[in-house]
Design a protein around this motif. Structure first.
Motif, PDB file in Angstrom:
ATOM      1  N   LEU A 101      11.970  16.908   2.593  1.00  0.00           N
ATOM      2  CA  LEU A 101      12.306  16.470   3.952  1.00  0.00           C
ATOM      3  C   LEU A 101      11.143  15.729   4.600  1.00  0.00           C
ATOM      4  CD1 LEU A 101      14.379  19.371   5.552  1.00  0.00           C
ATOM      5  CD2 LEU A 101      15.148  17.044   5.042  1.00  0.00           C
ATOM      6  N   GLU A 102       9.935  16.257   4.458  1.00  0.00           N
ATOM      7  CA  GLU A 102       8.759  15.574   5.011  1.00  0.00           C
ATOM      8  C   GLU A 102       8.608  14.190   4.393  1.00  0.00           C
ATOM      9  OE1 GLU A 102       5.729  19.318   5.983  1.00  0.00           O
ATOM     10  OE2 GLU A 102       5.723  18.351   4.010  1.00  0.00           O
ATOM     11  N   ARG A 103       8.829  14.121   3.113  1.00  0.00           N
ATOM     12  CA  ARG A 103       8.683  12.844   2.407  1.00  0.00           C
ATOM     13  C   ARG A 103       9.704  11.829   2.917  1.00  0.00           C
ATOM     14  NH1 ARG A 103       7.351  12.328  -3.988  1.00  0.00           N
ATOM     15  NH2 ARG A 103       7.431  10.055  -4.174  1.00  0.00           N
ATOM     16  N   ALA A 104      10.957  12.263   3.067  1.00  0.00           N
ATOM     17  CA  ALA A 104      11.995  11.362   3.545  1.00  0.00           C
ATOM     18  C   ALA A 104      11.719  10.906   4.976  1.00  0.00           C
ATOM     19  CB  ALA A 104      13.357  12.047   3.464  1.00  0.00           C
ATOM     20  N   ASP A 127       0.826  -1.206   0.000  1.00  0.00           N
ATOM     21  CA  ASP A 127       0.000   0.000   0.000  1.00  0.00           C
ATOM     22  C   ASP A 127       0.863   1.260   0.000  1.00  0.00           C
ATOM     23  OD1 ASP A 127      -2.272  -1.478  -0.063  1.00  0.00           O
ATOM     24  OD2 ASP A 127      -2.827  -1.172   2.030  1.00  0.00           O
ATOM     25  N   SER A 128       2.013   1.213   0.678  1.00  0.00           N
ATOM     26  CA  SER A 128       2.873   2.399   0.760  1.00  0.00           C
ATOM     27  C   SER A 128       3.543   2.721  -0.565  1.00  0.00           C
ATOM     28  CB  SER A 128       3.942   2.202   1.845  1.00  0.00           C
ATOM     29  OG  SER A 128       4.973   1.324   1.401  1.00  0.00           O
ATOM     30  N   VAL A 129       3.589   1.748  -1.482  1.00  0.00           N
ATOM     31  CA  VAL A 129       4.240   1.977  -2.767  1.00  0.00           C
ATOM     32  C   VAL A 129       3.214   2.112  -3.896  1.00  0.00           C
ATOM     33  CG1 VAL A 129       4.554  -0.396  -3.642  1.00  0.00           C
ATOM     34  CG2 VAL A 129       6.351   1.305  -3.989  1.00  0.00           C
ATOM     35  N   SER A 130       1.920   2.090  -3.560  1.00  0.00           N
ATOM     36  CA  SER A 130       0.883   2.245  -4.577  1.00  0.00           C
ATOM     37  C   SER A 130       1.003   3.614  -5.246  1.00  0.00           C
ATOM     38  CB  SER A 130      -0.504   2.113  -3.954  1.00  0.00           C
ATOM     39  OG  SER A 130      -0.788   3.243  -3.140  1.00  0.00           O
ATOM     40  N   MET A 131       0.497   3.703  -6.466  1.00  0.00           N
ATOM     41  CA  MET A 131       0.559   4.996  -7.156  1.00  0.00           C
ATOM     42  C   MET A 131      -0.215   6.058  -6.396  1.00  0.00           C
ATOM     43  SD  MET A 131       0.739   4.655 -11.228  1.00  0.00           S
ATOM     44  CE  MET A 131       2.156   3.854 -11.994  1.00  0.00           C
ATOM     45  N   ALA A 132      -1.343   5.676  -5.801  1.00  0.00           N
ATOM     46  CA  ALA A 132      -2.125   6.642  -5.032  1.00  0.00           C
ATOM     47  C   ALA A 132      -1.310   7.201  -3.870  1.00  0.00           C
ATOM     48  CB  ALA A 132      -3.403   5.979  -4.521  1.00  0.00           C
ATOM     49  N   ALA A 133      -0.597   6.319  -3.162  1.00  0.00           N
ATOM     50  CA  ALA A 133       0.224   6.771  -2.033  1.00  0.00           C
ATOM     51  C   ALA A 133       1.391   7.632  -2.510  1.00  0.00           C
ATOM     52  CB  ALA A 133       0.739   5.564  -1.246  1.00  0.00           C
ATOM     53  N   LEU A 134       2.040   7.231  -3.595  1.00  0.00           N
ATOM     54  CA  LEU A 134       3.168   8.010  -4.106  1.00  0.00           C
ATOM     55  C   LEU A 134       2.733   9.386  -4.590  1.00  0.00           C
ATOM     56  CD1 LEU A 134       5.141   5.238  -6.040  1.00  0.00           C
ATOM     57  CD2 LEU A 134       5.725   6.262  -3.838  1.00  0.00           C
ATOM     58  N   LEU A 135       1.541   9.469  -5.155  1.00  0.00           N
ATOM     59  CA  LEU A 135       1.042  10.775  -5.584  1.00  0.00           C
ATOM     60  C   LEU A 135       0.729  11.662  -4.378  1.00  0.00           C
ATOM     61  CD1 LEU A 135      -1.208   9.687  -8.582  1.00  0.00           C
ATOM     62  CD2 LEU A 135       0.893  11.044  -8.693  1.00  0.00           C
ATOM     63  N   LEU A 136       0.269  11.061  -3.282  1.00  0.00           N
ATOM     64  CA  LEU A 136       0.083  11.832  -2.053  1.00  0.00           C
ATOM     65  C   LEU A 136       1.426  12.325  -1.517  1.00  0.00           C
ATOM     66  CD1 LEU A 136      -2.614   9.910   0.028  1.00  0.00           C
ATOM     67  CD2 LEU A 136      -2.784  12.229  -0.890  1.00  0.00           C
ATOM     68  N   LEU A 137       2.440  11.476  -1.590  1.00  0.00           N
ATOM     69  CA  LEU A 137       3.768  11.868  -1.121  1.00  0.00           C
ATOM     70  C   LEU A 137       4.315  13.054  -1.911  1.00  0.00           C
ATOM     71  CD1 LEU A 137       5.436   8.386  -0.523  1.00  0.00           C
ATOM     72  CD2 LEU A 137       5.031  10.132   1.211  1.00  0.00           C
ATOM     73  N   GLU A 138       3.870  13.197  -3.161  1.00  0.00           N
ATOM     74  CA  GLU A 138       4.320  14.328  -3.979  1.00  0.00           C
ATOM     75  C   GLU A 138       3.916  15.664  -3.368  1.00  0.00           C
ATOM     76  OE1 GLU A 138       5.981  14.765  -7.193  1.00  0.00           O
ATOM     77  OE2 GLU A 138       6.763  12.871  -6.421  1.00  0.00           O
TER      78      GLU A 138
END
Length: 325
Positions: free
Chosen positions: A125-128, A109-120
């Protein structure tokens, strides 16, 4: 970071290979790019190989190095993404080398496209911090060392990142088998051009959108609504099948999806599905050739579109959109 004697090159290579999959998993979640993540991992190895001393914790050291490299790459990548033509999606990941059976579903789930787009939406720094702390469970001391910020600042970054992610976090079906079964039915109907079968599986407000980056044909900004998406798929699929195209169901970023290949077997595009409440909510198509090269030889999408345009199953049907339309 505490260090000891340098150690042999063979020992270092062995230690690095044991952690390579973790390092890639960290870098990919920060960057959303397979090629950039692989480059970050390679640069991490070069720095480790060339360092004069051996860290007390190899895992902590390498994780910190790959994180800092990924943060720097992400900062420069953001400028390019702001200038990107059309919707930007992460490079599709069809095989995640990092395996942890006890957390397989969570990691997927953490690597799903939906999650990655949220990480954008997060700062680099927050993302890391979110990836290290929330996904991989690093302690704040390790996170602090990795991003070069005090622990107190890292805790604040983690709170802000978690708040942003929770506000839009994708909610996937708990039963992975049910998701895969529904996806199988979808791709069966997809192959057959079965509009009624597709309609049964699509959410009323389903969204289909593509990432061509201006380098491949795509249908504008996408299609909204079950009727429109089903009609679009039913329009395209018979032409795709007639020219020898194939659909291979495959996990994409830990979620149900498929690899579409042209008649010569080359990769044409990737489809990924977001499934919730027994219905398909989003269909994402990655057709930008630059984002598919890590999967093998890539088809000429324009040539495939031309071949599809030449197919006329019935006189009343119209051709696929021309480039720029």
């Amino acid at each position: 970071m505490t260090t000891t004697e340098r150690g042999s090159g063979e020992d270092r290579a062995t230690e690095f290979e044991q952690l390579r999959s973790l390092l890639f998993a960290i870098a990919y979640r920060i960057l959303g790019s397979v090629s950039e993540a692989e480059d970050a991992v390679q640069e991490t190895w070069l720095r480790y190989e060339g360092s004069a001393t051996r860290p007390k914790s190899v895992k902590a050291f390498l994780s910190a190095v790959v994180t800092r490299i990924a943060i720097d790459v992400l900062r420069s990548a953001r400028v390019r993404r702001e200038q990107y033509v059309g919707p930007w999606f992460p490079e599709p990941l069809v095989d995640d080398p990092y395996e942890d059976p006890e957390r397989a579903a969570e990691l997927a789930d953490s690597v799903s496209m939906a999650a990655l787009l949220l990480l954008e939406r997060l700062s680099p720094l927050e993302r890391a911090v979110f990836v290290l702390r929330e996904v991989f469970g690093f302690g704040f001391a390790e996170v602090s060392a990795a991003v070069g910020r005090p622990e107190a600042a890292c805790r604040q970054l983690a709170v802000r990142a978690r708040r942003h992610m929770d506000s839009g976090r994708p909610r996937f079906e708990a039963d992975r088998r049910e998701r895969e079964e529904l996806a199988g039915r979808f791709f069966d109907a997809f192959r057959e051009g079965d509009v009624a079968g597709l309609m049964e599986l699509l959410a009323a407000d389903v969204h289909m959108v593509g990432d061509g980056g201006g380098k491949a044909p795509q249908f504008g900004t996408g299609a909204f609504g079950a009727a429109n998406v089903a009609a679009l798929l039913a329009f395209v699929v018979p032409r795709f099948a007639e020219i020898g195209g194939t659909v291979e169901p495959h996990s994409v970023n830990g979620q149900p999806g498929a690899i579409l290949r042209a008649g010569d077997g080359k990769v044409l595009n990737i489809l990924s599905l977001d499934i919730l409440d027994g219905r398909i909510q989003t269909i994402r198509s990655v057709i930008n050739p630059d984002k598919l090269r890590h999967l093998g030889p890539v088809a000429d999408a324009w040539a495939v579109a031309d071949a599809a345009n030449a197919y006329r199953p019935a006189p009343a049907e119209e051709a696929m959109p021309k480039p720029g339309e």
